[in-house]
Design a protein around this motif. Structure first.
Motif, PDB file in Angstrom:
ATOM      1  N   ASP A 108       1.763 -15.568   7.656  1.00 20.13           N
ATOM      2  CA  ASP A 108       0.534 -14.789   7.632  1.00 20.13           C
ATOM      3  C   ASP A 108       0.801 -13.408   7.017  1.00 20.13           C
ATOM      4  OD1 ASP A 108      -2.146 -14.456   8.283  1.00 20.13           O
ATOM      5  OD2 ASP A 108      -1.576 -13.182   9.988  1.00 20.13           O
ATOM      6  N   ARG A 109       1.958 -12.798   7.435  1.00 21.64           N
ATOM      7  CA  ARG A 109       2.289 -11.469   6.931  1.00 21.64           C
ATOM      8  C   ARG A 109       2.540 -11.509   5.409  1.00 21.64           C
ATOM      9  NH1 ARG A 109       7.636  -9.621   8.591  1.00 21.64           N
ATOM     10  NH2 ARG A 109       7.989 -10.504   6.611  1.00 21.64           N
ATOM     11  N   ILE A 110       3.298 -12.559   4.993  1.00 24.07           N
ATOM     12  CA  ILE A 110       3.587 -12.686   3.554  1.00 24.07           C
ATOM     13  C   ILE A 110       2.279 -12.851   2.781  1.00 24.07           C
ATOM     14  CG2 ILE A 110       4.633 -14.209   1.807  1.00 24.07           C
ATOM     15  CD1 ILE A 110       6.880 -14.700   3.897  1.00 24.07           C
ATOM     16  N   ALA A 111       1.376 -13.715   3.354  1.00 23.65           N
ATOM     17  CA  ALA A 111       0.097 -13.950   2.666  1.00 23.65           C
ATOM     18  C   ALA A 111      -0.677 -12.641   2.573  1.00 23.65           C
ATOM     19  CB  ALA A 111      -0.714 -15.002   3.414  1.00 23.65           C
ATOM     20  N   ARG A 112      -0.672 -11.855   3.705  1.00 25.99           N
ATOM     21  CA  ARG A 112      -1.434 -10.599   3.684  1.00 25.99           C
ATOM     22  C   ARG A 112      -0.833  -9.614   2.682  1.00 25.99           C
ATOM     23  NH1 ARG A 112      -1.227  -8.147   8.667  1.00 25.99           N
ATOM     24  NH2 ARG A 112      -0.399  -9.941   9.730  1.00 25.99           N
ATOM     25  N   GLU A 113       0.526  -9.587   2.671  1.00 23.15           N
ATOM     26  CA  GLU A 113       1.194  -8.658   1.729  1.00 23.15           C
ATOM     27  C   GLU A 113       0.895  -9.021   0.290  1.00 23.15           C
ATOM     28  OE1 GLU A 113       5.331  -8.476   2.639  1.00 23.15           O
ATOM     29  OE2 GLU A 113       4.982  -7.098   4.307  1.00 23.15           O
ATOM     30  N   SER A 114       0.905 -10.339  -0.010  1.00 23.10           N
ATOM     31  CA  SER A 114       0.675 -10.689  -1.413  1.00 23.10           C
ATOM     32  C   SER A 114      -0.786 -10.440  -1.803  1.00 23.10           C
ATOM     33  CB  SER A 114       1.151 -12.114  -1.737  1.00 23.10           C
ATOM     34  OG  SER A 114       0.293 -13.031  -1.157  1.00 23.10           O
ATOM     35  N   VAL A 115      -1.711 -10.610  -0.835  1.00 32.51           N
ATOM     36  CA  VAL A 115      -3.118 -10.286  -1.150  1.00 32.51           C
ATOM     37  C   VAL A 115      -3.231  -8.784  -1.423  1.00 32.51           C
ATOM     38  CG1 VAL A 115      -5.452 -10.108  -0.163  1.00 32.51           C
ATOM     39  CG2 VAL A 115      -4.157 -12.227   0.096  1.00 32.51           C
ATOM     40  N   ALA A 116      -2.541  -7.975  -0.556  1.00 33.96           N
ATOM     41  CA  ALA A 116      -2.604  -6.519  -0.735  1.00 33.96           C
ATOM     42  C   ALA A 116      -1.999  -6.120  -2.080  1.00 33.96           C
ATOM     43  CB  ALA A 116      -1.872  -5.831   0.409  1.00 33.96           C
ATOM     44  N   MET A 117      -0.873  -6.795  -2.430  1.00 32.52           N
ATOM     45  CA  MET A 117      -0.202  -6.460  -3.695  1.00 32.52           C
ATOM     46  C   MET A 117      -1.109  -6.775  -4.885  1.00 32.52           C
ATOM     47  SD  MET A 117       3.778  -7.188  -3.921  1.00 32.52           S
ATOM     48  CE  MET A 117       3.855  -8.501  -5.098  1.00 32.52           C
ATOM     49  N   GLU A 118      -1.735  -7.949  -4.822  1.00 36.54           N
ATOM     50  CA  GLU A 118      -2.636  -8.361  -5.894  1.00 36.54           C
ATOM     51  C   GLU A 118      -3.805  -7.365  -5.989  1.00 36.54           C
ATOM     52  OE1 GLU A 118      -2.104 -10.297  -8.158  1.00 36.54           O
ATOM     53  OE2 GLU A 118      -4.068 -10.756  -9.017  1.00 36.54           O
ATOM     54  N   GLY A 119      -4.281  -6.933  -4.802  1.00 37.50           N
ATOM     55  CA  GLY A 119      -5.377  -5.957  -4.764  1.00 37.50           C
ATOM     56  C   GLY A 119      -4.961  -4.675  -5.455  1.00 37.50           C
ATOM     57  N   ARG A 120      -3.718  -4.217  -5.148  1.00 37.14           N
ATOM     58  CA  ARG A 120      -3.226  -2.969  -5.762  1.00 37.14           C
ATOM     59  C   ARG A 120      -3.120  -3.135  -7.274  1.00 37.14           C
ATOM     60  NH1 ARG A 120       0.089  -2.457  -1.199  1.00 37.14           N
ATOM     61  NH2 ARG A 120       1.840  -3.450  -2.241  1.00 37.14           N
ATOM     62  N   ARG A 121      -2.621  -4.325  -7.685  1.00 31.86           N
ATOM     63  CA  ARG A 121      -2.431  -4.577  -9.119  1.00 31.86           C
ATOM     64  C   ARG A 121      -3.793  -4.536  -9.842  1.00 31.86           C
ATOM     65  NH1 ARG A 121      -2.376  -8.216 -12.895  1.00 31.86           N
ATOM     66  NH2 ARG A 121      -3.355  -9.793 -11.596  1.00 31.86           N
ATOM     67  N   LEU A 122      -4.777  -5.202  -9.210  1.00 27.02           N
ATOM     68  CA  LEU A 122      -6.109  -5.240  -9.831  1.00 27.02           C
ATOM     69  C   LEU A 122      -6.732  -3.855  -9.885  1.00 27.02           C
ATOM     70  CD1 LEU A 122      -7.573  -8.548  -8.386  1.00 27.02           C
ATOM     71  CD2 LEU A 122      -6.981  -8.053 -10.757  1.00 27.02           C
ATOM     72  N   ARG A 123      -6.489  -3.070  -8.770  1.00 20.92           N
ATOM     73  CA  ARG A 123      -7.052  -1.715  -8.741  1.00 20.92           C
ATOM     74  C   ARG A 123      -6.449  -0.862  -9.855  1.00 20.92           C
ATOM     75  NH1 ARG A 123      -7.260  -1.447  -3.377  1.00 20.92           N
ATOM     76  NH2 ARG A 123      -5.223  -0.469  -3.214  1.00 20.92           N
ATOM     77  N   THR A 124      -5.105  -0.974 -10.028  1.00 20.60           N
ATOM     78  CA  THR A 124      -4.432  -0.194 -11.085  1.00 20.60           C
ATOM     79  C   THR A 124      -4.976  -0.576 -12.453  1.00 20.60           C
ATOM     80  OG1 THR A 124      -2.479  -0.363  -9.715  1.00 20.60           O
ATOM     81  CG2 THR A 124      -2.138   0.487 -11.926  1.00 20.60           C
ATOM     82  N   GLN A 125      -5.172  -1.922 -12.632  1.00 22.09           N
ATOM     83  CA  GLN A 125      -5.676  -2.404 -13.921  1.00 22.09           C
ATOM     84  C   GLN A 125      -7.100  -1.880 -14.164  1.00 22.09           C
ATOM     85  OE1 GLN A 125      -5.542  -6.634 -14.060  1.00 22.09           O
ATOM     86  NE2 GLN A 125      -4.425  -6.642 -15.972  1.00 22.09           N
TER      87      GLN A 125
END
Ligand SMILES: Cc1cc2nc3c(=O)[nH]c(=O)nc-3n(C[C@H](O)[C@H](O)[C@H](O)COP(=O)(O)OP(=O)(O)OC[C@H]3O[C@@H](n4cnc5c(N)ncnc54)[C@H](O)[C@@H]3O)c2cc1C
Length: 423
Positions: free
Chosen positions: A31-48
């Motif tokens: 669950d933690r890994i899934a949440r972290e990867s969602v957060a990471m993807e969110g950060r990546r999309l926000r930066t883009q």
């Protein structure tokens, strides 16, 4: 017998608990890994998304605020950085906001020097990041006579800036231009390399990265002789301290006795590809460099040997370019693909065979001791314009400002076939 059953029961219960715990832990960590990867993807999309929005604002502001030809600027302040480098803060005389620029671009100046018949045109890189609508900054090194010719006059423009130009004086300046710049919409890790006064365009790139809030991995190699030449030392240290994505590498080739390793500089060496191999985690970066000709030649050659693709190596020369990319640019290769091409320089009376690897008409002329005035060497300032007496040219890239019909910008032009130039 009862004891044995009890022990077996306890053991079974313990094993069951361990199993349930392991299952629980696995679910938690998944669950933690899934949440972290969602957060990471969110950060990546926000930066883009931020980068796309910034690019849109850039294009809009550029369209609204840029200008054609010469615009009057006032010297807002003149700040000595070292004994022979001075920064000039330039404010538009009309008081209107300034257009943004790409970090790495330069300004073209038309100077009316007291004892010169014709205006002198020179280019100076913007040394601060974009996003300051009130002023531009350039940092200029005073150029002395060459060591082997102490009797010739010192550099015209740089000495005028240092010796005669003062706060409140007015200058004619063209809008920022040049094709050597950092693409701020990308997040690719970069290595920025500045040699001596060639630090100015890469300093602008560094400042642009940190002021945009980008977490782009950035290595900054600055090569100079010793502390007496160290431009904006405190600023660079502050930037590295406040941004963990920025790795500052200061190289003194001849440290003075009082210069302290670890405090003033990191390496008592020249900037070199051997140093990159020692310090960088891999060769997988985009490289941007500016410095004296031997510095750039050795680094571009070393990077090619290290397996860095040509497309990842970007450089700018402040004078005649000695570093050349491995292959001739496509337009030059196309132009040189047919029969041998003859370039005639009418005033000099020379007719010479040109091939694609000879580069632009300006490089070709200089290599053959034919004098053509030049400025930016990027098709922006118009200093190298020459009339075409017969024949045609093609451009290595789109000129900043198209020259009049019948003329060409020799710094980015290659001949399409036999050609005669008024030089
Ligand atoms: C895109 C670009 C960006 C640049 N950015 C910067 C920057 O950020 N900062 C910076 O400081 N510079 C920068 N430059 C360099 C700058 O444009 C000038 O080339 C530099 O300041 C020297 O100009 P000058 O007029 O002072 O010297 P020049 O008058 O052009 O003289 C150059 C040299 O020739 C010597 N000389 C004069 N007469 C003779 C003679 N008869 N025989 C032999 N030698 C002679 C002079 O003594 C001097 O050493 C940049 C250049 C380019 C193309």
């Amino acid at each position: 017998m009862t004891d044995v059953i009890n022990y077996a029961g306890v053991a079974f219960l313990l094993a069951l608990m361990a199993y349930v715990l392991a299952l629980f832990y696995r679910t938690l960590s998944q669950d933690r890994i899934a949440r972290e990867s969602v957060a990471m993807e969110g950060r990546r999309l926000r930066t883009q998304m931020d980068a796309i929005m910034a690019e849109r604002r850039f294009v809009r502001d550029l369209k609204e605020l840029s200008w054609n030809g010469w615009r009057k600027f006032e010297v807002a302040s003149k700040v000595p950085e070292t004994s022979d480098i001075c920064s000039f803060y330039l404010r538009p005389h009309d008081g209107r906001p300034l257009p943004p620029f790409q970090p790495g671009q330069f300004l073209t100046f038309q100077l009316h020097l007291p004892d010169q018949r014709k205006p002198v045109v020179r280019c100076y890189s913007l040394s601060d990041g974009p996003g300051i609508p009130e002023h531009y900054r350039v940092s200029i090194k005073r150029v002395p006579p060459p060591r082997d010719k102490p009797d010739v006059p010192p550099g015209l423009a740089s000495n005028y800036f240092h010796g005669q130009l003062n706060q409140g004086d007015i200058l004619d300046i063209k809008a920022p231009g040049g094709a050597f710049y950092l693409d701020m919409t990308k997040q690719t890790p970069v290595v920025l390399i500045g040699g001596g006064i060639g630090v100015t365009p890469v300093l602008s790139m560094l400042n642009a990265i940190v002021s945009s809030g980008s977490k782009r991995e950035t290595w900054f190699f600055y090569g100079l002789r010793n502390k007496t030449e160290h431009v904006l030392k405190e600023h660079l240290e502050q930037v590295a301290k406040e941004n963990e994505n920025v790795h500052l590498q200061i190289c003194y080739s001849k440290p003075d006795d009082g210069d302290i390793k670890g405090e003033d500089y990191d390496h008592a060496a020249r900037v070199s590809v051997d140093l990159f191999k020692e310090v960088l985690p891999s060769n997988n970066y985009e490289y941007y460099m500016c410095g004296p000709p031997p510095f750039m030649t050795s680094i571009t050659e070393g990077l090619a040997e290290w397996g860095v693709p040509d497309r990842d190596v970007n450089f700018e020369a402040f004078g005649p370019a000695s570093a050349k990319k491995a292959g001739p640019p496509a337009a030059a290769a196309e132009a040189g693909a047919g029969a041998a091409i003859t370039v005639s320089f009418a005033k000099s009376g020379a007719s010479l065979a040109w091939s694609a690897d000879a580069g632009s008409l300006l490089d070709f002329a200089e290599d053959n001791d034919i004098q053509i005035e030049s400025g930016c060497r990027a098709g922006s300032c118009g200093t190298c314009v020459i009339a075409i007496m017969s024949g045609e040219v093609t451009y290595l890239h789109e000129p900043g400002e198209a020259p009049d019909a019948g003329s060409c910008l020799t710094c980015i032009a290659v001949p399409k076939g036999d050609i005669s130039l008024d030089a």
